[in-house]
Design an enzyme around this catalytic site. Structure first.
Site, short mmCIF file in Angstrom:
data_model
loop_
_atom_site.label_atom_id
_atom_site.label_comp_id
_atom_site.label_asym_id
_atom_site.label_seq_id
_atom_site.Cartn_x
_atom_site.Cartn_y
_atom_site.Cartn_z
N ASP A 1 75.25 14.29 8.13
CA ASP A 1 75.84 15.51 7.67
C ASP A 1 74.69 16.20 6.76
O ASP A 1 74.35 15.68 6.17
CB ASP A 1 77.03 15.12 7.04
CG ASP A 1 78.33 15.06 8.16
OD1 ASP A 1 78.03 15.14 9.45
OD2 ASP A 1 79.30 14.64 7.79
N LYS B 1 77.66 20.16 9.78
CA LYS B 1 78.47 21.33 9.79
C LYS B 1 78.77 22.05 8.48
O LYS B 1 79.38 21.29 7.53
CB LYS B 1 79.54 21.26 10.83
CG LYS B 1 79.50 20.65 12.04
CD LYS B 1 80.66 20.43 12.93
CE LYS B 1 81.34 19.15 12.34
NZ LYS B 1 80.38 18.14 12.76
N MET C 1 87.10 21.78 0.38
CA MET C 1 86.46 22.71 1.12
C MET C 1 87.25 24.12 0.93
O MET C 1 87.29 24.93 1.83
CB MET C 1 86.23 22.60 2.52
CG MET C 1 85.56 21.02 2.67
SD MET C 1 85.58 20.61 4.45
CE MET C 1 87.41 19.98 4.45
#
Length: 491
Positions: free
Chosen positions: A266, A288, A403
């Site tokens: 990642d 991502k 997030m």
């Protein structure tokens, strides 16, 4: 004819200079003499006994340390209660001493050399023909590290690093290899088949924490030809890389990284974590990240399947824990549909790292009886529509929003709309556990303003709840105000 020396260029290409020659010496049943009863001498005596040596100690009773006394009492060590003399070296394979003065060390050294016995005087390098390294013991697998006496602490640090990479069960697998060797050699001809069998055996022994079962030896021998001829079977391991600090990796994660042929990692995996991976492994960034061009999940799944079916050991390296706010469920489902072996190595999730960084318990028994991990955005890059905001606004709990940096203003508004007071303690931490970690603490009503200070370019965690009261400035909670007013009225 005398051997012809290599040209200087060839010598450099074949092997670099060595400070000492590493040698593994069979001392089983061999006589070793030691002079001195110190703790250092006791450690060397115990080490030599573990190799099967017949150790004889020359030292007066009054000079025995407590450790050496205990060793004499509980082992087969032979104690001669008098000082050493030149006659002790006859028939010995090694000689060791712990000497207080240089004169005594020189005398012991010269006497041993005169008798033709390799000698070591503890902590006196000038009187040592050989040295003891720092040892990683998975006998019959033994790793010894030497810095030629220059940096013993460095040797210990290297040993600790190697200890994390070698599973404890390697001892049993190596013993099994020893017992199988002759039988395998009879079944498989020298060359590619035999080499492939042992390569696959080694890969198995280094990738498991489980010792071989009782029937493993029979199964390996029965299927030796098949093991050596069948196409390599690939696998995928989902590994949690933790929040960023490489020292927060688990031992199992380290071993998976060291065994990998391919690593799909990642965007948030730190360079320090990747530095611990096998050098030969091919690495692909498949991360991502909000606001940036991303690799599609279907493409990631296809890559894992393709590499695994080609016989590769694939590590899907995810930041934090792979089972929290990742796509682990989708990836596992696809791999199982394709018949590919898949394993999961958990990692330290960011919320745990944040709690440790702030030295704050997320479930302080007086303030929070539950903790919730909540995603701060959905597939459509907005707040998830299924979140029960009324429940999140209730008292006696801690909520951690992952997030949620770009949604901080909406998170604040939803919580306040559902009854949470604007003075509820909040913390914001970006890049938790990394060198660039930043923090903000204050009331819920200032969360939007905080994000303008912290920024949203780095991964952000938002913690909401009374457990963060001390971090947010030591604000007195309403329950404490009521208690203090009651106390004041009674005075």
């Amino acid at each position: 004819m005398r051997p012809k020396p290599l040209p200087q260029s060839d010598r450099h290409e074949r092997i670099a200079a060595l400070a000492k020659l590493p040698v593994f010496w069979n001392l089983s049943g061999k006589r070793v003499v030691i002079a001195g009863g110190s703790d250092g001498a006791a450690w060397k005596a115990e080490l030599l006994q573990s190799c099967g040596a017949a150790v004889e100690l020359y030292c007066e009773h009054d000079d025995l340390g407590e450790t050496m006394k205990a060793l004499v009492e509980r082992t087969a060590l032979i104690h001669h209660p008098h000082p050493w003399h030149c006659g002790i070296f006859t028939g010995a394979s090694l000689a060791l001493a712990d000497c207080e003065t240089d004169d005594e060390a020189r005398a012991f050294f010269c006497a041993a050399r005169a008798a033709g016995i390799p000698v070591n005087v503890i902590d006196k390098p000038a009187y040592c023909q050989f040295q003891f390294g720092s040892i990683v013991n998975r006998s019959p697998v033994i790793v010894s590290i030497s810095t030629d006496g220059a940096a013993p602490i460095l040797a210990q640090a290297i040993r600790q690093r190697i200890e994390t990479l070698l599973p404890p069960s390697l001892k049993q697998w190596a013993s099994l290899a020893h017992s199988l060797r002759e039988a395998v050699n009879r079944r498989l001809t020298p060359g590619a088949a035999r080499r492939l069998f042992w390569e696959r055996f080694a890969a198995r022994s280094l990738s498991t924490n489980e010792p071989p079962a009782e029937e493993t030896a029979h199964r390996l021998l029965t299927n030796a030809e098949q093991i050596a001829s069948r196409p390599p079977s690939g696998s995928v391991t989902l590994v949690g890389a933790g929040p960023g600090d490489a020292e927060l990796l688990t031992l199992k994660a380290m071993r998976a990284l060291q065994a990998a042929d391919v690593i799909l990692f990642d965007d948030l995996v730190s360079p320090e974590v990747l530095e611990l991976a096998r050098r030969e492994a091919k690495r692909f960034l498949v991360g991502k990240r909000g606001g940036r061009e991303s690799c599609r999940q279907d493409d990631i799944n296809d890559m894992m399947v393709r590499f695994a079916k080609a016989g590769k050991r694939v590590v899907r390296l995810k930041s934090g824990d792979p089972m929290i706010f990742g796509r682990a469920g989708e990836e596992i489902a696809r791999l199982e549909t394709e018949g590919i072996a898949v394993d999961v190595v958990p990692g330290i999730t960011a919320a745990s790292a944040m709690a440790a960084s702030l030295k704050t318990s997320l479930t302080n028994r007086d303030l929070a009886q539950q903790v919730r991990f909540v995603t701060g955005h959905s597939r459509n890059h907005e707040l998830p529509r299924t979140v029960d905001w009324a429940s999140l606004a209730a008292a006696n709990q801690t909520s951690i929003f992952y997030m949620g940096g770009r949604m901080a203003g909406q998170i604040e508004q939803r919580l306040r709309d559902n009854g949470m007071t604007s003075d509820t303690p909040v913390v914001v931490v970006s890049s938790v556990s990394r060198p660039q970690e930043r923090r903000w603490a204050g009331p819920l009503g200032s969360l939007s303003e905080a994000m303008r200070t912290i920024g949203v370019d780095e991964p952000v965690l938002i913690g909401v709840g009374e457990v963060f009261g001390a971090v947010a400035g030591g604000r007195i909670r309403p329950s404490e105000i009521d208690r203090l007013e009651t106390l004041a009225g009674s005075l």
